[in-house]
Design an enzyme around this catalytic site. Structure first.
Site: not given
Length: 319
Positions: A109, A156, A182, A186
């Site tokens: 997480n 993700s 970023y 993901k």
């Protein structure tokens, strides 16, 4: 051949909360590991799993902060983990493996988002290094202590729409863009889940990636108010005005759904959103729903696994 990225028509949706999803599910006797399980979506995930009966091991960078946030929750314990520091990841995993216990759920997480250019561990770009490589190393090092039949869920996001893997410059050595970095991280997370599922099936371990939704949490700590108001997320008083934002309990719902839903028995390697399997979306421009084919491509997933093994020197599945 049917596309596995096809919704299963679960009884839940965008509005469902983690508590809704776990109603009637008994997790007594189960051990869950949640990285960053003391803040934002992680805290809601920990809370929901603990109240459903699971013992939850929260891995946090700052133990005192985590201890204060989790003080009122039952069935919760803590250990220290800095995903940006490979030695910390090794130490944390070694402690758990040495305990002799087995994890039934692993929730990857913790994350950073849109931060200024930073290098971590061996010079890795920080978002790729923390969000992907830190979790890659952790799960591989924990592998001997992950129970047969366990599920691994990695967070993700719709951010993966903004960048595939930049195979020619994964570490952004030729110019940094915080949103592309970023997005790539993901995408990497979704590909990690895809390959882990492929490799883990022999042990009965299945893996999923999820888009939790848009939620205002401490994840946005590297963004200033001006940027978030310009994006239409907040008003000048710092209040959420974007109607597409979920609450934190709603944001944690897809995570716990992927971790526990009976509908996913015998399935894996899927990208989920709104408490269901997401549809494939390869629209010309980025959207806020669905999964890009490049984020669930088995060849790219295997390629990323190999790169991650080379970068970290860790691979639980090495021949």
């Amino acid at each position: 051949m049917s596309d596995p990225q096809t919704p299963l028509n679960s009884d839940f949706d965008w509005h469902s909360t983690a508590t809704d999803v776990l109603a009637g599910i008994n997790l007594n006797g189960k051990l869950a590991i949640v990285t960053g399980g003391h803040s934002g979506l992680g805290l809601e995930t920990t809370r929901a799993l603990a109240h459903a009966g699971a013992q939850v091991l929260v891995l946090a960078r700052t133990l005192e902060t985590a201890r204060q946030a989790l003080a009122d929750l039952p069935n919760v314990e803590l250990d220290q983990l800095d995903l940006a520091d490979l030695s910390s990841v090794r130490d944390c995993a070694e402690r758990f493996v040495a305990s002799g216990r087995k994890a039934d759920l692993v929730i990857c997480n913790a994350a950073v988002m849109a931060n200024p250019e930073t290098r971590v561990s061996n010079g890795w770009e920080s978002q790729f290094g923390t969000n992907h490589l830190g979790h890659y190393a952790l799960v591989n090092l924990l592998w001997p202590a992950i129970a047969s039949g366990a599920r691994v869920v990695s967070l993700s996001s719709l951010g993966h729409h903004y960048s595939p893997m930049r195979w020619d410059d994964v570490q952004f050595e030729s110019g940094y863009d915080k949103w592309l970095a970023y997005g790539q991280s993901k995408t990497a997370i979704a590909l990690f889940a895809k390959q882990l599922d492929t490799l883990g099936q022999a042990k009965g371990v299945r893996a999923f990636s999820v888009h939790p939704g848009k939620i205002y949490t401490p994840l946005q700590r590297h963004m200033d108010m001006t940027e978030m108001t310009a994006l239409g997320w907040l008003n000048d008083q710092g209040e959420v005005i974007d109607p597409t934002f979920k609450t934190a309990p709603q944001g944690a719902a897809t995570t716990v759904w992927a971790a526990t839903s009976p509908l996913l028995e015998g399935k894996g390697g899927l990208y989920c959103e709104d408490c269901d399997v997401a549809v494939r979306d390869d629209s010309p421009e980025p959207t806020e729903t669905g999964v890009r084919s490049y984020a669930i491509d088995p060849e790219q997933a295997a390629r990323l696994w190999q790169l991650s093994a080379e970068l970290t020197g860790i691979n639980a599945f090495a021949q």
